[in-house]
Design an enzyme around this catalytic site. Structure first.
Site, PDB file in Angstrom:
ATOM      1  N   CYS A  24       0.849  -1.202   0.000  1.00 45.83           N
ATOM      2  CA  CYS A  24       0.000   0.000   0.000  1.00 45.83           C
ATOM      3  C   CYS A  24       0.884   1.251   0.000  1.00 45.83           C
ATOM      4  O   CYS A  24       2.098   1.154  -0.097  1.00 45.83           O
ATOM      5  CB  CYS A  24      -0.991  -0.003   1.166  1.00 45.83           C
ATOM      6  N   ASN A  75       2.501   1.666   4.071  1.00 53.12           N
ATOM      7  CA  ASN A  75       2.898   0.449   4.762  1.00 53.12           C
ATOM      8  C   ASN A  75       2.712   0.535   6.271  1.00 53.12           C
ATOM      9  O   ASN A  75       3.445  -0.059   7.037  1.00 53.12           O
ATOM     10  CB  ASN A  75       4.343   0.076   4.396  1.00 53.12           C
ATOM     11  N   CYS A  95      -0.949   0.892   7.413  1.00 51.95           N
ATOM     12  CA  CYS A  95      -2.364   0.554   7.643  1.00 51.95           C
ATOM     13  C   CYS A  95      -2.757  -0.741   6.947  1.00 51.95           C
ATOM     14  O   CYS A  95      -2.785  -1.801   7.561  1.00 51.95           O
ATOM     15  CB  CYS A  95      -3.285   1.696   7.184  1.00 51.95           C
ATOM     16  N   ARG A  96      -3.037  -0.652   5.659  1.00 48.00           N
ATOM     17  CA  ARG A  96      -3.601  -1.794   4.935  1.00 48.00           C
ATOM     18  C   ARG A  96      -2.631  -2.947   4.743  1.00 48.00           C
ATOM     19  O   ARG A  96      -2.970  -4.101   5.038  1.00 48.00           O
ATOM     20  CB  ARG A  96      -4.146  -1.339   3.577  1.00 48.00           C
ATOM     21  N   SER A  97      -1.454  -2.677   4.219  1.00 48.20           N
ATOM     22  CA  SER A  97      -0.552  -3.795   3.898  1.00 48.20           C
ATOM     23  C   SER A  97      -0.042  -4.552   5.127  1.00 48.20           C
ATOM     24  O   SER A  97       0.043  -5.777   5.079  1.00 48.20           O
ATOM     25  CB  SER A  97       0.597  -3.352   2.989  1.00 48.20           C
ATOM     26  N   ASP A 131      -8.066   3.136   1.951  1.00 48.89           N
ATOM     27  CA  ASP A 131      -7.130   3.523   3.001  1.00 48.89           C
ATOM     28  C   ASP A 131      -7.909   4.046   4.207  1.00 48.89           C
ATOM     29  O   ASP A 131      -8.639   5.022   4.095  1.00 48.89           O
ATOM     30  CB  ASP A 131      -6.188   4.607   2.469  1.00 48.89           C
TER      31      ASP A 131
END
Length: 159
Positions: free
Chosen positions: A14, A17, A19-21, A131
């Protein structure tokens, strides 16, 4: 004679690096551990940007993951040329990530990574994992739920 274990590799990806990933990385790591195939996978996550290099995952993501009994052990890093050459899959969260990755991959000789949206594996067909950075705890929960669905489906299709 010892049989060589074939190892597959996936890099969750993402913008920052944090939050999402890292959520996707931790979810996938738990799934392969629960399936007792962790010795067959190399799992990591990375970012397009350099904004958050060296940072821990967002505290809201960590709180969400603790609630689901999942450990996060990640320090944010930026994608490298070697990532394109060594990972089998780079799974990103949105179209902006996908564009950035494809552009970077075109500059790498011997790019072996298959670059795609993690959401392409979502049985509910939610292609984009938004995000949650500017959102709230509920948004992190949504990311977690999407990552669980997508990562389960990816794991089933890839082994």
């Amino acid at each position: 004679m010892q049989r060589k274990v074939s190892v597959k590799s996936v890099l969750e990806f993402c913008l920052g690096n944090i939050c999402r990933s890292p959520i996707a990385e931790a979810v996938f790591r738990k799934l392969v551990t629960d399936a007792k195939v962790e010795n067959k996978w190399r799992i990591d996550s990375a970012a397009t940007s350099a904004y958050e290099i060296g940072s821990l995952p967002d505290y809201r993501g960590q709180t969400c993951m603790k609630k689901h009994g999942i450990t996060m052990n990640h320090i944010a890093r930026q994608v490298t040329k070697e990532d394109f050459q060594t990972f089998d899959y780079i799974l990103c969260m949105d179209e902006s990530n996908l564009r950035d990755l494809k552009r970077k991959s075109n500059q790498v000789k011997d790019c072996k990574a298959k670059i795609e949206l993690l959401g392409t594996y979502d049985p509910q067909k939610q292609l984009i994992i938004e995000d949650p950075y500017y959102g709230n705890e509920k948004d992190f929960e949504t990311v977690y739920e999407q990552c669980v669905r997508c990562c389960k489906s990816f794991l089933e299709k890839s082994h």
